[in-house]
Design a protein around this motif. Structure first.
Motif, PDB file in Angstrom:
ATOM      1  N   SER A 122       0.833  -1.211   0.000  1.00  0.00           N
ATOM      2  CA  SER A 122       0.000   0.000   0.000  1.00  0.00           C
ATOM      3  C   SER A 122       0.863   1.256   0.000  1.00  0.00           C
ATOM      4  N   ASP A 262       1.890  -2.700 -10.867  1.00  0.00           N
ATOM      5  CA  ASP A 262       1.847  -3.026  -9.445  1.00  0.00           C
ATOM      6  C   ASP A 262       2.178  -4.510  -9.301  1.00  0.00           C
ATOM      7  N   ARG A 415      -7.232 -19.852   0.295  1.00  0.00           N
ATOM      8  CA  ARG A 415      -7.586 -18.431   0.265  1.00  0.00           C
ATOM      9  C   ARG A 415      -8.888 -18.309  -0.523  1.00  0.00           C
TER      10      ARG A 415
HETATM   11  C1  LIG Z   1      -1.159  -5.689  -6.322  1.00  0.00           C
HETATM   12  C2  LIG Z   1      -1.153  -5.262  -4.877  1.00  0.00           C
HETATM   13  N1  LIG Z   1      -0.852  -3.969  -4.551  1.00  0.00           N
HETATM   14  C3  LIG Z   1      -0.838  -3.564  -3.243  1.00  0.00           C
HETATM   15  C4  LIG Z   1      -1.143  -4.436  -2.232  1.00  0.00           C
HETATM   16  C5  LIG Z   1      -1.130  -3.947  -0.785  1.00  0.00           C
HETATM   17  O1  LIG Z   1      -0.002  -4.462  -0.118  1.00  0.00           O
HETATM   18  P1  LIG Z   1      -0.005  -4.372   1.505  1.00  0.00           P
HETATM   19  O2  LIG Z   1      -1.143  -5.304   1.947  1.00  0.00           O
HETATM   20  O3  LIG Z   1       1.369  -4.872   1.896  1.00  0.00           O
HETATM   21  O4  LIG Z   1      -0.272  -2.966   1.880  1.00  0.00           O
HETATM   22  C6  LIG Z   1      -1.436  -5.781  -2.527  1.00  0.00           C
HETATM   23  C7  LIG Z   1      -1.719  -6.717  -1.391  1.00  0.00           C
HETATM   24  N2  LIG Z   1      -2.389  -7.896  -1.786  1.00  0.00           N
HETATM   25  C8  LIG Z   1      -3.063  -8.674  -0.897  1.00  0.00           C
HETATM   26  C9  LIG Z   1      -2.973  -8.467   0.474  1.00  0.00           C
HETATM   27  C10 LIG Z   1      -3.691  -9.329   1.316  1.00  0.00           C
HETATM   28  C11 LIG Z   1      -4.495 -10.362   0.788  1.00  0.00           C
HETATM   29  C12 LIG Z   1      -4.545 -10.531  -0.598  1.00  0.00           C
HETATM   30  C13 LIG Z   1      -5.402 -11.612  -1.201  1.00  0.00           C
HETATM   31  O5  LIG Z   1      -5.392 -11.747  -2.438  1.00  0.00           O
HETATM   32  O6  LIG Z   1      -6.085 -12.306  -0.452  1.00  0.00           O
HETATM   33  C14 LIG Z   1      -3.833  -9.717  -1.427  1.00  0.00           C
HETATM   34  C15 LIG Z   1      -1.456  -6.189  -3.876  1.00  0.00           C
HETATM   35  O7  LIG Z   1      -1.782  -7.476  -4.221  1.00  0.00           O
END
Ligand SMILES: Cc1ncc(COP(=O)(O)O)c(CNc2cccc(C(=O)O)c2)c1O
Ligand SMILES: Cc1ncc(COP(=O)(O)O)c(C=O)c1O
Length: 449
Positions: A122, A262, A415
């Protein structure tokens, strides 16, 4: 430290709600108690509250591809914590972060050469979005204020990332605090033409032309950047059609719009390459990363940018701060120390080729489920995959929840989001473990109501 094993009743304290869990049905999970507690992890397995082991089919949250409890990583953490445990990164450097920036730049696609560190995906996304706005402002194109995301996109939970994100439940509560001028292109998924594709769908590249539509609507002079996940992970693994990303690149180049990939999920091996950009042969102007860079055990994120972007900021008085942005823990020595060992292990154990070797095994395990009841779609690329189930009549998510709970009984931690099950198994998985996962999924899905 309290004795969490013997005299702490985790389930009882969960029921008090003292611990507010993120992205969680707190009342439902708190009532489940031990059934939703992870107490240990080793290799590709977690140990649940009642002691039984489950296969970690999503590498934690896409972030622990080297498996759990790696002694080399733990030792690196300990050694760093007892030498330089924290170092301010404002106006000061630490060797681990400096060397890590160089290593990541060398792994990135040619032309991406400068690394800005954050602490999560994020934060990496919000950093990239601010860099995009600042870049155009410094070039006297401050009218480029619009940030373009994509439907079903996930870019974290910062106000910027949430605004460009396209997953409705993540946005609808916060409509009043969206970043002004944000818009979205369509996602490139068409079930009718793409269902059960193995890897990239052969059709659908033309859906990138949606960006042309937004350029015509807003005028390129108001658009700063487009941000996309090369493979949309959180929404359930939407794989870009052949040629789609290339088309986005062409349009962005034509109109001077920055293209941000991203790669918080796809970065550092998940696609069988360092980055998805290399898998698909498309070079963005920025890449955001997080998760796997530290095998998920110490938070770290960051942005890799071109010299054109970096040098645009490196102007003005040399004693002046060029980019008024950064985090207390940017370039954290502990995160850097762990990241170095993670990259060492990836290189020494040749994990990229292991991912490439496992891709067809995962593909077969998932696509072998095609003829089972309620299977609506199956998707995969690299070491990511998704099973999309048809929702129960009037009860969206109920079938998915039952599959999750039966998964745990079968030794599988799945998941499940709604009625979609996403997979991102550890790179250290064996072919047998992936085949066993497929066989267990077959048993579960063949009999779920
Ligand atoms: C493409 C992308 N960009 C930003 C974030 C945010 O990262 P942080 O969480 O470290 O702030 C993500 C996070 N992706 C994410 C986080 C938690 C669960 C799942 C899921 O697919 O269940 C995916 C992501 O997949
Ligand atoms: C009052 C306050 N809020 C927020 C922040 C930002 O914290 P972080 O740097 O961890 O993002 C800081 C950092 O010093 C702070 O002093």
């Amino acid at each position: 430290m309290p004795d969490l094993k013997n005299d702490f009743d985790c389930a009882a304290t969960m029921r008090t709600g003292r611990y507010w869990m993120p992205f969680t049905a707190n009342r439902y999970v708190n009532a489940q108690g031990e059934a939703r507690v992870l107490t240990a992890a080793r290799g590709a397995y977690y140990t649940m509250g009642d002691g039984h082991k489950v296969f970690d089919s999503l590498s934690g949250l896409w972030c622990t591809p080297l498996g759990h409890g790696n002694p080399r990583i733990a030792q690196a953490l300990y050694d760093q914590a007892t030498s330089l445990d924290f170092a301010p990164s404002f106006q000061l450097a630490n060797p681990g972060a400096v060397r890590l920036a160089e290593r990541i730049a060398n792994m990135a696609p040619a032309g991406l050469e400068h690394v800005f560190f954050a602490n999560s995906g994020s934060e990496a996304v919000d950093t990239a979005l601010k860099i995009a706005i600042g870049f155009h402002k410094l070039r006297d194109e401050g009218g480029r204020f619009r940030l373009i995301g994509r439907e079903r996109g996930y870019h974290g939970v910062g106000l910027g990332g949430m605004s460009v994100g396209g997953i409705v439940p993540n946005r609808k509560m916060f409509a009043t605090v969206m970043v002004p001028g944000v818009d979205h292109i369509r996602h490139p998924y068409d079930h009718a033409r793409m269902a059960f594709s193995r890897g990239q769908p052969q059709c659908g590249a033309e859906m990138a032309d949606d960006l042309e539509r937004l350029v015509a609507l807003h005028d390129a002079s108001t658009i700063a950047a487009v941000i996309v996940e090369p493979v949309q992970g959180s929404t359930g693994v939407l794989v870009p059609p052949v040629g789609y990303l290339q088309r986005l690149r062409e349009i962005c180049t034509q109109y001077g719009i920055l293209l941000i990939f991203d790669e918080v999920i796809t970065g550092f091996g998940r696609m069988g390459e360092n980055f998805a950009a290399q898998r698909f042969g498309v070079r963005p102007d920025m890449i955001t990363f997080a998760k796997a860079i530290t095998n998920g055990i110490v938070p770290m994120g960051g942005v890799i940018v071109t010299p054109e972007i970096y040098n645009t900021f490196m102007t003005g008085p040399e004693s002046a701060i060029e980019f008024a942005h950064g985090y207390t823990y940017s370039g954290h020595p502990l995160a850097a120390a762990v990241a170095h060992v993670v990259l060492d292990i990836m290189e020494e154990d040749n994990l990229l080729s292991k991912v490439r070797a496992l891709e067809p095994v995962l593909e077969e395990a998932i696509h072998s489920l095609r003829d089972l009841p309620h299977v609506h779609d199956l998707r995969n690329i690299g070491l990511t995959a998704a099973i999309e189930l048809k929702p129960r009549e009037g009860k969206p998510g109920a079938r998915g929840l039952e599959v999750f709970e039966r998964g745990v009984q079968h030794g599988l931690l799945l998941r499940v989001t709604g009625d979609t099950i996403s997979f991102g198994p550890p790179f250290i998985s064996t072919p047998e473990q992936l085949r066993d996962m497929g066989a267990n999924l077959h048993r579960i899905i063949a009999t779920v109501a």
